[in-house]
Design a protein around this motif. Sequence first.
Motif, PDB file in Angstrom:
ATOM      1  N   ALA A  14      59.365 -32.002  29.885  1.00 22.34           N
ATOM      2  CA  ALA A  14      59.482 -33.411  30.274  1.00 22.34           C
ATOM      3  C   ALA A  14      59.625 -33.601  31.778  1.00 22.34           C
ATOM      4  O   ALA A  14      59.596 -34.730  32.270  1.00 22.34           O
ATOM      5  CB  ALA A  14      60.683 -34.034  29.572  1.00 22.34           C
ATOM      6  N   SER A  15      59.737 -32.510  32.528  1.00 20.45           N
ATOM      7  CA  SER A  15      60.084 -32.608  33.946  1.00 20.45           C
ATOM      8  C   SER A  15      58.952 -33.113  34.827  1.00 20.45           C
ATOM      9  O   SER A  15      59.193 -33.651  35.907  1.00 20.45           O
ATOM     10  CB  SER A  15      60.526 -31.228  34.463  1.00 20.45           C
ATOM     11  N   GLY A  16      57.712 -32.894  34.416  1.00 21.43           N
ATOM     12  CA  GLY A  16      56.582 -33.268  35.258  1.00 21.43           C
ATOM     13  C   GLY A  16      56.424 -32.407  36.494  1.00 21.43           C
ATOM     14  O   GLY A  16      55.777 -32.805  37.466  1.00 21.43           O
ATOM     15  N   GLU A  17      56.996 -31.188  36.469  1.00 24.10           N
ATOM     16  CA  GLU A  17      57.015 -30.331  37.658  1.00 24.10           C
ATOM     17  C   GLU A  17      55.988 -29.200  37.603  1.00 24.10           C
ATOM     18  O   GLU A  17      56.058 -28.278  38.416  1.00 24.10           O
ATOM     19  CB  GLU A  17      58.416 -29.739  37.830  1.00 24.10           C
ATOM     20  N   TYR A  18      55.025 -29.271  36.694  1.00 26.69           N
ATOM     21  CA  TYR A  18      54.086 -28.162  36.533  1.00 26.69           C
ATOM     22  C   TYR A  18      52.681 -28.476  37.049  1.00 26.69           C
ATOM     23  O   TYR A  18      51.747 -27.729  36.781  1.00 26.69           O
ATOM     24  CB  TYR A  18      54.045 -27.724  35.063  1.00 26.69           C
ATOM     25  N   GLY A  19      52.553 -29.553  37.785  1.00 27.08           N
ATOM     26  CA  GLY A  19      51.286 -29.855  38.441  1.00 27.08           C
ATOM     27  C   GLY A  19      50.143 -30.042  37.459  1.00 27.08           C
ATOM     28  O   GLY A  19      50.282 -30.716  36.433  1.00 27.08           O
ATOM     29  N   TYR A  20      49.003 -29.423  37.787  1.00 25.83           N
ATOM     30  CA  TYR A  20      47.809 -29.582  36.955  1.00 25.83           C
ATOM     31  C   TYR A  20      47.912 -28.825  35.634  1.00 25.83           C
ATOM     32  O   TYR A  20      47.103 -29.031  34.724  1.00 25.83           O
ATOM     33  CB  TYR A  20      46.568 -29.071  37.710  1.00 25.83           C
ATOM     34  N   ARG A  21      48.878 -27.937  35.517  1.00 26.21           N
ATOM     35  CA  ARG A  21      48.958 -27.066  34.346  1.00 26.21           C
ATOM     36  C   ARG A  21      49.254 -27.877  33.081  1.00 26.21           C
ATOM     37  O   ARG A  21      50.161 -28.706  33.060  1.00 26.21           O
ATOM     38  CB  ARG A  21      50.049 -26.005  34.530  1.00 26.21           C
ATOM     39  N   GLU A  22      48.514 -27.586  32.037  1.00 22.85           N
ATOM     40  CA  GLU A  22      48.777 -28.195  30.741  1.00 22.85           C
ATOM     41  C   GLU A  22      50.024 -27.515  30.163  1.00 22.85           C
ATOM     42  O   GLU A  22      50.072 -26.292  30.046  1.00 22.85           O
ATOM     43  CB  GLU A  22      47.574 -27.986  29.835  1.00 22.85           C
ATOM     44  N   VAL A  23      51.012 -28.305  29.798  1.00 17.10           N
ATOM     45  CA  VAL A  23      52.279 -27.757  29.320  1.00 17.10           C
ATOM     46  C   VAL A  23      52.409 -28.025  27.820  1.00 17.10           C
ATOM     47  O   VAL A  23      52.368 -29.180  27.374  1.00 17.10           O
ATOM     48  CB  VAL A  23      53.470 -28.371  30.073  1.00 17.10           C
ATOM     49  N   THR A  24      52.575 -26.946  27.065  1.00 16.06           N
ATOM     50  CA  THR A  24      52.723 -27.057  25.619  1.00 16.06           C
ATOM     51  C   THR A  24      54.003 -26.355  25.186  1.00 16.06           C
ATOM     52  O   THR A  24      54.545 -25.516  25.899  1.00 16.06           O
ATOM     53  CB  THR A  24      51.522 -26.435  24.881  1.00 16.06           C
ATOM     54  N   ILE A  25      54.473 -26.705  24.008  1.00 17.48           N
ATOM     55  CA  ILE A  25      55.652 -26.063  23.420  1.00 17.48           C
ATOM     56  C   ILE A  25      55.250 -25.420  22.103  1.00 17.48           C
ATOM     57  O   ILE A  25      54.688 -26.095  21.225  1.00 17.48           O
ATOM     58  CB  ILE A  25      56.773 -27.081  23.159  1.00 17.48           C
ATOM     59  N   ARG A  26      55.527 -24.112  21.971  1.00 17.06           N
ATOM     60  CA  ARG A  26      55.312 -23.476  20.673  1.00 17.06           C
ATOM     61  C   ARG A  26      56.612 -23.543  19.881  1.00 17.06           C
ATOM     62  O   ARG A  26      57.622 -22.958  20.272  1.00 17.06           O
ATOM     63  CB  ARG A  26      54.843 -22.026  20.795  1.00 17.06           C
ATOM     64  N   VAL A  27      56.553 -24.235  18.760  1.00 21.75           N
ATOM     65  CA  VAL A  27      57.702 -24.359  17.881  1.00 21.75           C
ATOM     66  C   VAL A  27      57.732 -23.173  16.917  1.00 21.75           C
ATOM     67  O   VAL A  27      56.794 -22.390  16.821  1.00 21.75           O
ATOM     68  CB  VAL A  27      57.636 -25.681  17.093  1.00 21.75           C
ATOM     69  N   ASN A  28      58.827 -23.057  16.195  1.00 30.09           N
ATOM     70  CA  ASN A  28      58.888 -22.057  15.139  1.00 30.09           C
ATOM     71  C   ASN A  28      58.070 -22.521  13.936  1.00 30.09           C
ATOM     72  O   ASN A  28      57.807 -23.711  13.753  1.00 30.09           O
ATOM     73  CB  ASN A  28      60.348 -21.800  14.753  1.00 30.09           C
ATOM     74  N   ALA A  29      57.663 -21.584  13.126  1.00 29.04           N
ATOM     75  CA  ALA A  29      56.699 -21.838  12.063  1.00 29.04           C
ATOM     76  C   ALA A  29      57.258 -22.751  10.972  1.00 29.04           C
ATOM     77  O   ALA A  29      58.477 -22.783  10.729  1.00 29.04           O
ATOM     78  CB  ALA A  29      56.248 -20.516  11.447  1.00 29.04           C
ATOM     79  N   PRO A  30      56.381 -23.487  10.311  1.00 26.92           N
ATOM     80  CA  PRO A  30      56.815 -24.264   9.140  1.00 26.92           C
ATOM     81  C   PRO A  30      57.510 -23.353   8.136  1.00 26.92           C
ATOM     82  O   PRO A  30      57.103 -22.219   7.911  1.00 26.92           O
ATOM     83  CB  PRO A  30      55.490 -24.796   8.576  1.00 26.92           C
ATOM     84  N   GLY A  31      58.583 -23.875   7.555  1.00 28.91           N
ATOM     85  CA  GLY A  31      59.330 -23.095   6.585  1.00 28.91           C
ATOM     86  C   GLY A  31      60.504 -22.346   7.164  1.00 28.91           C
ATOM     87  O   GLY A  31      61.342 -21.830   6.421  1.00 28.91           O
ATOM     88  N   THR A  32      60.596 -22.260   8.495  1.00 28.97           N
ATOM     89  CA  THR A  32      61.746 -21.599   9.120  1.00 28.97           C
ATOM     90  C   THR A  32      62.876 -22.603   9.321  1.00 28.97           C
ATOM     91  O   THR A  32      62.670 -23.823   9.278  1.00 28.97           O
ATOM     92  CB  THR A  32      61.377 -20.985  10.482  1.00 28.97           C
ATOM     93  N   ALA A  33      64.059 -22.083   9.582  1.00 28.89           N
ATOM     94  CA  ALA A  33      65.235 -22.940   9.749  1.00 28.89           C
ATOM     95  C   ALA A  33      65.168 -23.802  11.003  1.00 28.89           C
ATOM     96  O   ALA A  33      65.910 -24.787  11.114  1.00 28.89           O
ATOM     97  CB  ALA A  33      66.488 -22.068   9.781  1.00 28.89           C
ATOM     98  N   TRP A  34      64.322 -23.425  11.950  1.00 31.39           N
ATOM     99  CA  TRP A  34      64.290 -24.116  13.254  1.00 31.39           C
ATOM    100  C   TRP A  34      63.129 -25.098  13.396  1.00 31.39           C
ATOM    101  O   TRP A  34      63.080 -25.856  14.351  1.00 31.39           O
ATOM    102  CB  TRP A  34      64.185 -23.074  14.375  1.00 31.39           C
TER     103      TRP A  34
END
Length: 291
Positions: free
Chosen positions: A59-79
């Motif tokens: 959410a910071s907006g500090e990565y410039g042109y870089r596409e920023v993604t988040i890898r979550v834990n897999a479906p079915g896991t506790a997280w």
Amino acid sequence: MSDAILRPRRSVLYMPGANERALEKAKSLPADALILDLEDAVAPDAKADARERVAAAAASGEYGYREVTIRVNAPGTAWHADDLRAAAEAGPDAVVVPKVESAETVREVERALEAAGAPDHTALWAMVETPRAMLDARAVAAAGERLTVLVMGTNDLAKELHAEHVPGRAPLLTGLSLALLAARESGKVILDGVYNDVKNPEGFEAECVQGRQFGFDGKTLIHPSQVEPCNRVFAPSAEQIARSRKIIDAFDEATREGRGVVTVDGRLIENLHVEDARRILALAEALDGRG
């Protein structure tokens, strides 16, 4: 051609979500995209802290042109559910979901993101990394509106197949091809899997060349040293750019003159060659636009 397709994704680097120094370093790396990882790179007892850290970074907006993604834990896991809610609130460019094996999983994740208030610009990237995912890749690729990218999980695929990691990746070629066919039919981007031996730059570059020749849009990476060679291999070469311009100019001239046959350097040129030339020039222009 959509902006999602044209956005450069030559190098897509995994960054461990629990490592604050790594997240900071990523701001200066020349990767096209970053995957801030909450899954494999984070121990179970560090998941909650990493989730907060990654959400703040995205959410910071500090990565410039870089596409920023988040890898979550897999479906079915506790997280998984908490990861999706935090990612939706952070509003990254995309949420990367591992172990996607069916169209229904894509739809479930999309519903969860929407329920959590994910902004429209947050896309879904689906990791395909099992035999079932390969066999159902066509349905997965066509399943959702947010889904823009397929990511090959070649390490997990090799494990599931009981296959060895060998130069040329012969045991994986069927799966790679099925996923590529699915991505291209549905108009989605597709990223090649990682190369594990960071001490073997020659082997890494050879696999980048193979991936580019296959038709992948880029490659996922596990070490910053892999970024620059990957960028070079997956970028249009000066020769490709010059030839593309030549093809388009020749085709446009023939169209103006009403000629039905177009040749460039002795080779017949058709609409499909022109479309590919325009794609190459569009990618080169997108890269030039970064300054």
